[in-house]
Design a protein around this motif. Sequence first.
Motif, mmCIF file in Angstrom:
data_model
loop_
_atom_site.group_PDB
_atom_site.id
_atom_site.type_symbol
_atom_site.label_atom_id
_atom_site.label_comp_id
_atom_site.label_asym_id
_atom_site.label_seq_id
_atom_site.Cartn_x
_atom_site.Cartn_y
_atom_site.Cartn_z
ATOM 1 N N GLU A 1 0.829 -1.210 0.000
ATOM 2 C CA GLU A 1 0.000 0.000 0.000
ATOM 3 C C GLU A 1 0.863 1.259 0.000
ATOM 4 O OE1 GLU A 1 -3.503 -1.230 2.829
ATOM 5 O OE2 GLU A 1 -3.144 0.930 2.980
ATOM 6 N N SER A 2 1.889 1.243 0.855
ATOM 7 C CA SER A 2 2.772 2.414 0.933
ATOM 8 C C SER A 2 3.514 2.651 -0.377
ATOM 9 C CB SER A 2 3.786 2.235 2.076
ATOM 10 O OG SER A 2 3.122 2.238 3.307
ATOM 11 N N ALA A 3 3.964 1.569 -1.003
ATOM 12 C CA ALA A 3 4.665 1.705 -2.286
ATOM 13 C C ALA A 3 3.744 2.369 -3.292
ATOM 14 C CB ALA A 3 5.113 0.334 -2.795
ATOM 15 N N ASN A 4 2.520 1.894 -3.329
ATOM 16 C CA ASN A 4 1.547 2.422 -4.277
ATOM 17 C C ASN A 4 1.276 3.910 -4.003
ATOM 18 O OD1 ASN A 4 -0.067 1.638 -6.508
ATOM 19 N ND2 ASN A 4 -1.846 2.082 -5.198
ATOM 20 N N PHE B 1 9.922 9.543 -15.566
ATOM 21 C CA PHE B 1 10.068 8.254 -14.863
ATOM 22 C C PHE B 1 8.861 7.342 -15.136
ATOM 23 C CE2 PHE B 1 12.604 10.474 -11.244
ATOM 24 C CZ PHE B 1 13.783 10.305 -11.944
ATOM 25 N N PRO B 2 9.083 6.042 -15.234
ATOM 26 C CA PRO B 2 7.972 5.102 -15.463
ATOM 27 C C PRO B 2 7.234 4.801 -14.157
ATOM 28 C CG PRO B 2 10.047 3.894 -15.413
ATOM 29 C CD PRO B 2 10.391 5.354 -15.236
ATOM 30 N N LEU B 3 6.577 5.824 -13.616
ATOM 31 C CA LEU B 3 5.970 5.716 -12.284
ATOM 32 C C LEU B 3 4.931 4.597 -12.177
ATOM 33 C CD1 LEU B 3 5.311 9.379 -11.119
ATOM 34 C CD2 LEU B 3 6.450 7.618 -9.769
ATOM 35 N N SER B 4 3.980 4.603 -13.091
ATOM 36 C CA SER B 4 2.876 3.648 -12.904
ATOM 37 C C SER B 4 3.359 2.222 -13.149
ATOM 38 C CB SER B 4 1.687 4.007 -13.794
ATOM 39 O OG SER B 4 2.102 3.979 -15.138
ATOM 40 N N SER B 5 4.266 2.051 -14.102
ATOM 41 C CA SER B 5 4.805 0.693 -14.317
ATOM 42 C C SER B 5 5.547 0.216 -13.072
ATOM 43 C CB SER B 5 5.767 0.679 -15.501
ATOM 44 O OG SER B 5 5.142 1.143 -16.655
ATOM 45 N N LEU B 6 6.272 1.114 -12.420
ATOM 46 C CA LEU B 6 7.004 0.706 -11.220
ATOM 47 C C LEU B 6 6.055 0.458 -10.047
ATOM 48 C CD1 LEU B 6 10.384 2.604 -11.230
ATOM 49 C CD2 LEU B 6 10.053 0.172 -10.756
ATOM 50 N N ALA B 7 4.950 1.195 -9.989
ATOM 51 C CA ALA B 7 3.962 0.934 -8.944
ATOM 52 C C ALA B 7 3.401 -0.475 -9.124
ATOM 53 C CB ALA B 7 2.850 1.973 -8.992
ATOM 54 N N ALA C 1 6.061 -2.922 -7.981
ATOM 55 C CA ALA C 1 6.153 -2.968 -6.518
ATOM 56 C C ALA C 1 5.053 -3.856 -5.959
ATOM 57 C CB ALA C 1 6.042 -1.557 -5.936
ATOM 58 N N ASN C 2 3.870 -3.653 -6.487
ATOM 59 C CA ASN C 2 2.730 -4.427 -6.027
ATOM 60 C C ASN C 2 2.921 -5.915 -6.315
ATOM 61 O OD1 ASN C 2 0.179 -4.123 -4.754
ATOM 62 N ND2 ASN C 2 -0.725 -4.858 -6.676
ATOM 63 N N ALA C 3 3.365 -6.223 -7.527
ATOM 64 C CA ALA C 3 3.549 -7.620 -7.919
ATOM 65 C C ALA C 3 4.613 -8.293 -7.055
ATOM 66 C CB ALA C 3 3.945 -7.688 -9.391
ATOM 67 N N VAL C 4 5.706 -7.589 -6.858
ATOM 68 C CA VAL C 4 6.831 -8.165 -6.119
ATOM 69 C C VAL C 4 6.469 -8.364 -4.642
ATOM 70 C CG1 VAL C 4 9.055 -7.437 -5.171
ATOM 71 C CG2 VAL C 4 8.705 -7.450 -7.629
ATOM 72 N N LEU C 5 5.761 -7.411 -4.081
ATOM 73 C CA LEU C 5 5.410 -7.517 -2.658
ATOM 74 C C LEU C 5 4.283 -8.532 -2.440
ATOM 75 C CD1 LEU C 5 5.751 -3.768 -1.640
ATOM 76 C CD2 LEU C 5 7.039 -5.665 -0.632
ATOM 77 N N SER C 6 3.482 -8.778 -3.446
ATOM 78 C CA SER C 6 2.436 -9.789 -3.285
ATOM 79 C C SER C 6 3.002 -11.191 -3.461
ATOM 80 C CB SER C 6 1.328 -9.624 -4.334
ATOM 81 O OG SER C 6 0.982 -8.305 -4.486
ATOM 82 N N ARG D 1 14.438 -6.449 -7.110
ATOM 83 C CA ARG D 1 13.332 -7.294 -7.605
ATOM 84 C C ARG D 1 12.302 -6.462 -8.378
ATOM 85 N NH1 ARG D 1 11.898 -12.538 -4.684
ATOM 86 N NH2 ARG D 1 13.790 -13.120 -3.561
ATOM 87 N N MET D 2 12.028 -5.250 -7.881
ATOM 88 C CA MET D 2 11.104 -4.367 -8.604
ATOM 89 C C MET D 2 11.642 -4.052 -9.992
ATOM 90 S SD MET D 2 9.972 -1.617 -5.676
ATOM 91 C CE MET D 2 9.484 -0.371 -6.878
ATOM 92 N N LEU D 3 12.932 -3.720 -10.039
ATOM 93 C CA LEU D 3 13.546 -3.379 -11.316
ATOM 94 C C LEU D 3 13.495 -4.578 -12.266
ATOM 95 C CD1 LEU D 3 15.157 -1.400 -13.034
ATOM 96 C CD2 LEU D 3 17.224 -2.108 -11.822
ATOM 97 N N HIS D 4 13.821 -5.754 -11.746
ATOM 98 C CA HIS D 4 13.789 -6.954 -12.587
ATOM 99 C C HIS D 4 12.376 -7.216 -13.101
ATOM 100 C CE1 HIS D 4 13.575 -11.413 -13.226
ATOM 101 N NE2 HIS D 4 14.576 -11.068 -14.015
ATOM 102 N N HIS D 5 11.390 -7.058 -12.232
ATOM 103 C CA HIS D 5 10.001 -7.248 -12.643
ATOM 104 C C HIS D 5 9.636 -6.261 -13.753
ATOM 105 C CE1 HIS D 5 5.593 -6.969 -12.512
ATOM 106 N NE2 HIS D 5 5.632 -8.235 -12.136
ATOM 107 N N LEU D 6 10.046 -5.010 -13.584
ATOM 108 C CA LEU D 6 9.767 -3.986 -14.602
ATOM 109 C C LEU D 6 10.389 -4.361 -15.945
ATOM 110 C CD1 LEU D 6 8.746 -0.884 -14.957
ATOM 111 C CD2 LEU D 6 11.191 -0.378 -14.828
#
Lengths: 404, 404
Positions: A49-52, B42-48, B51-56, B280-285
């Motif tokens: 949530e915080s990341a988002n 910056f690719p903000l929404s793609s990184l959001a 972040a969500n995918a990696v943390l889930s 991990r976020m960067l790799h996912h992106l």
Amino acid sequence: MHYSFASRAQTLMSSPLRSVQELAKRDSFISLAEELPAEELFPLSSLAESANAVLSADPRSLQYGEAEGYGPLREWLCQSWKRRKSLELHPDQILLTTGTQQAVDLLVRVYVDPGDRVLVENPTSPGLLQVLRLQGARIIPVEGDGEGILPDHLASMIKIHRPKLLFTAPNFNNPTGCVWTLERRRQVLSMTSGSGLLVVEDDSLGELHFPQDGTKPETLKSLISMEERQGEHVLYIGSFSKTVAPALRTGWAAGSKEVIGMMTAVKLMADWQSSMLNQRMLHHLLESRHFNLEDHIVMLNREYDTRLKLMDQLLKRSAWQQASYSLPEGGMFLWVKLPGGLSGDTLLKVSVRKGVSFLPGSMCSPGEDQDDYIRLNFTHPGRDELLLGMNLISEAVREFTARS
Amino acid sequence: MHYSFASRAQTLMSSPLRSVQELAKRDSFISLAEELPAEELFPLSSLAESANAVLSADPRSLQYGEAEGYGPLREWLCQSWKRRKSLELHPDQILLTTGTQQAVDLLVRVYVDPGDRVLVENPTSPGLLQVLRLQGARIIPVEGDGEGILPDHLASMIKIHRPKLLFTAPNFNNPTGCVWTLERRRQVLSMTSGSGLLVVEDDSLGELHFPQDGTKPETLKSLISMEERQGEHVLYIGSFSKTVAPALRTGWAAGSKEVIGMMTAVKLMADWQSSMLNQRMLHHLLESRHFNLEDHIVMLNREYDTRLKLMDQLLKRSAWQQASYSLPEGGMFLWVKLPGGLSGDTLLKVSVRKGVSFLPGSMCSPGEDQDDYIRLNFTHPGRDELLLGMNLISEAVREFTARS
């Protein structure tokens, strides 16, 4: 090609720390050697949530920021310390680092010349010893008992060696788990005040305090703050790695503006800054209505206490009859004296063949005086891993004690 | 309290880099001094999403990880370099760092003893000079022209000084923006091969190549890889700070296993590891179907090219008549020789009073030979900021040129 490495670089390769960590990567290998928190207790969804929130709010969350670290997080620390530890600091007195290890490394780089004498609480963490060795410091151990370092020994070491620094961890020393008494803290503070000695207080594990009676270990820094309203001779270091999550890589150094200013200058040179994204995420989490750090820590402590009690039970088995240890009130480690002078290094070799590791005491001291100790981590392994791991180490111990 | 800092620590405080950065924090101050990418790109929404995918997906995204860095990201780099740069490396030959600056710092810590001679392409980045000064290196500048460093000068510096290291940035040198010719690269490679000299290739800005004709600057490392199938004497460093986002704090060092192994050992000691979460976020992106790094870079280059052209236009005004510069084909900076021997430091003082800063050339050289240059960043300021900032600097220039 033949590489001409710097003269002290070899001190890095001779460390057994890396090989212990290499082992832990093997499948089905059980490591009681590392300093890992339990990942099943991480606040994953709150951090998602915080990341988002952070990434939606402001593109500067992905930009370079200040070398000192994200201002609002430094502000948050000041307020939290004031409320919880009676510790009065200004945000300018804080540098955010990539964990406690970096705080130690940055300080040593700006403070220690080769040959300078540095006092360390003995035993101490392997990471600190390695930093000091690479910098060429002359490491002087200061002995302690169950109440903290011994004031008389400290006094004589100061007199003999005229050291620049004293490294301590008064709340759950790594590896022993010792918590200094209030009396001992006062003695050490008054002895070092005005002596020209900079005292580093590593409080990395200070929040992992299991008794649920509301008592908290004091920090050296807050003692000074309360008694003298200054505190220029203590540098207070710690991190969120054990209370929130290591991968946020957020720790701190807090002290006088002069020392923090110099550490910030070397931080800028070392890596410009730690991740603004992580610091903003952490700050958002700490300010969030859906997360309460103090409640989270209570939950961690309840769970870790259960794991510690299980390990304590397992150490009551016959293999460990001649071993000795004090049950700590918190932290992450049990520090066990092996039976019959058995060496931790020797036991490790046999244990590794069985598929389990721990940290041998030899790595926690500049001398050989801790060789018959081992450090067991109880926070990371789950119940089954802990049972199996301790069974395997017990087997290894029995192989030696049966022989003698 | 009087603090006894280490003898070379003062080299950190004497640097004007910090004061330039302090200034940039003031409201409505325009900085053309820094190395910032444009945050609106910056690719903000793609990184959001990442972040969500990696943390889930996995709580280990918040845990400690390998000092070398996240394995799949190192694997991704190998594949990308092979495809795009004909550069053949194994993931074991890569260390992920907290940006390029840390890669430089870690190498220098394990490779340079005080007094060791180190060659640097002249001019070079202030961050590199500061690392070398703190380590006590003897810094030897190697001169160049618009085609790269001069082979004859390099040969004589090697002969005279027997240096350990050579630092280069053949693709868009910071500050000059120079791209070495292929011929010059070949000469430097053959001259240094077998000489016992380790060559560091900083490719931080190498992707910021504006011509849209599909050509790319070559890297030294891929040249070696292509021609000799080895490359043990080149260390290749760079980062995602300019192509994705700085706050992910992800850079790399890639080279022989021996050098990378030693750098990993010092990395472990310096901060254990960079953030697994960010890696991990960067790799996912990078693996995501919703993001294509090459397309993203094309977009960045188109936008930065527009900004560079605007700055070029502004430099055609009368105040700059006697100034000279070469228009680079990419990177982040214009390197301008000031009119009539005007010093960058002097001009900076006046400019700062007007509310604008740039980097004076004096900070980019171990000597005084670049004092009449300034470095202007064109990637971060938006159109209005760039117009206003250049107006203010032009005013400052006129004050001096009108006098003489």
